[in-house]
Enzyme design. Structure first.
Site, short mmCIF file in Angstrom:
data_model
loop_
_atom_site.label_atom_id
_atom_site.label_comp_id
_atom_site.label_asym_id
_atom_site.label_seq_id
_atom_site.Cartn_x
_atom_site.Cartn_y
_atom_site.Cartn_z
N HIS A 218 35.58 -80.84 -11.36
CA HIS A 218 35.53 -80.25 -9.98
C HIS A 218 36.98 -80.61 -9.74
O HIS A 218 37.30 -81.76 -9.31
CB HIS A 218 34.56 -80.29 -8.88
CG HIS A 218 33.34 -80.28 -8.79
ND1 HIS A 218 32.19 -80.57 -10.05
CD2 HIS A 218 32.42 -78.60 -8.15
CE1 HIS A 218 31.33 -79.78 -9.82
NE2 HIS A 218 32.21 -78.60 -8.31
N GLU B 183 30.69 -86.25 -12.98
CA GLU B 183 31.59 -86.29 -12.45
C GLU B 183 31.04 -85.39 -10.62
O GLU B 183 29.61 -85.40 -10.96
CB GLU B 183 32.51 -84.96 -12.91
CG GLU B 183 31.86 -84.21 -12.95
CD GLU B 183 31.74 -83.34 -12.37
OE1 GLU B 183 32.88 -83.19 -11.29
OE2 GLU B 183 31.36 -81.70 -11.97
N SER C 276 29.43 -77.71 -13.44
CA SER C 276 29.45 -78.00 -12.63
C SER C 276 27.97 -77.57 -12.62
O SER C 276 27.01 -78.38 -13.34
CB SER C 276 30.18 -77.10 -10.79
OG SER C 276 29.32 -77.40 -9.75
#
Length: 310
Positions: A280, A211, A116
């Protein structure tokens, strides 16, 4: 198409009983989840050292930029610490990038694990320090109770032997083809913020993994358009998207998001796949950034072609 150079160095592998340092380079973290994640690491046979400032709070961050950068550097340069895992992500990793001494870090590669917002650190260690880094689970997240047995086994094998699962499958082919290249990337909305900075990705010859979570299709369009207009999609070997959880928009229809991606990559000849179970939500399989992989969108697999550690 020029490959990424030089070839990244691989960190030493983990052994049972090794010391893992846990840091919070970004957002503040909850103590209960952090303690549960550390307990799981200990159950798996490792020793754990939580950073002195890992539970600090400064506004929405885990302490000041200077404190977070200092603790990260201290853990990475301590020879007793064999790996450094992020407590969580959130926001804030980009603020510490200018405070890190990458030439000093380049001399001693070390396993660094996160995802992330930590995508900024992962790719900076790869490009600025020349190490392989690991996109994957965080201590107060998956280690605290959201780990599938298969994903955990893959990660442990990757870090202790250099080889996890031979390949990961994905369900959708957006453009057919087969390509090899060094893997890099991470969270799209984070990586796009590096454009115009010294930490922008060098995507030449790479297999780019992208992503995200909770971004509406028009925002995905905006971010991919930004990358395209910056030239970062031009010289790739291939692209593999994650599952893009929560990115379908109000209709919850994948057709809109897939049409956005298809349109933006319509002028390129390299393979494009969608749905890799990394990032995620889902199983969040670990990815060794900087290693050579093969993307085959005909067979719908991403294959790991080399060991991730020494």
């Amino acid at each position: 198409m020029a490959p990424l150079t030089p070839i990244p160095r691989k960190p030493p592998r983990l052994h049972p009983g090794d010391l893992i340092g846990v840091v919070s380079p970004a957002a503040a973290v909850g103590e209960d989840a952090l303690r549960r994640g550390c307990a799981e690491l200990e159950r798996l046979g490792f020793t754990v050292r939580i950073g002195n400032h890992a539970l600090d709070r400064h506004r929405f961050l885990a302490g000041t930029d200077q404190a977070r950068a200092h603790e990260l550097m201290t853990m990475l340069r301590d020879p007793a610490v064999r790996a450094v895992f992020c407590s969580r992500a959130g926001y804030g990793s980009g603020r510490v990038l200018p405070l890190l001494d990458f030439p000093a870090l380049a001399r001693h590669p070390k396993i660094f694990l996160g995802y992330s917002d930590a995508s900024l650190l992962l790719n900076a260690f790869l490009q600025q320090a020349g190490w392989v880094s690991f996109h994957g689970p965080v201590v107060a997240g998956e280690f605290a109770g959201r780990f599938s047995p298969r994903s955990r086994e893959h990660l442990l094998n990757l870090l202790t032997t250099g080889r996890g699962e031979e390949h990961l499958s994905f369900p959708l082919t957006l453009r057919e083809g087969v390509a090899e290249g060094r893997l890099l990337g991470g969270c799209l909305s984070v990586l796009v913020t590096t454009l115009g900075t010294p930490f922008a990705l060098d995507t030449r010859g790479a297999i780019l993994f992208l992503e995200d979570v909770g971004e509406k299709p028009y925002r995905i369009d905006r971010m991919l358009t930004h990358l395209k207009q910056a030239g970062q999609l031009d010289d790739l070997a291939g692209v593999i998207f994650g599952e893009m959880s929560g990115c379908l928009g109000e209709t919850n229809d994948p057709a809109l998001l897939l049409s956005v991606i298809n349109d933006l990559f319509s002028g390129y000849s390299y393979p494009v796949g969608f749905g890799l179970p990394a990032g995620h939500h889902g199983e969040n399989f670990a990815l060794p950034l900087g290693t050579t992989v093969r993307l085959d969108t005909r067979l719908q697999v991403l294959t790991f072609l080399e060991s991730a550690v020494e």
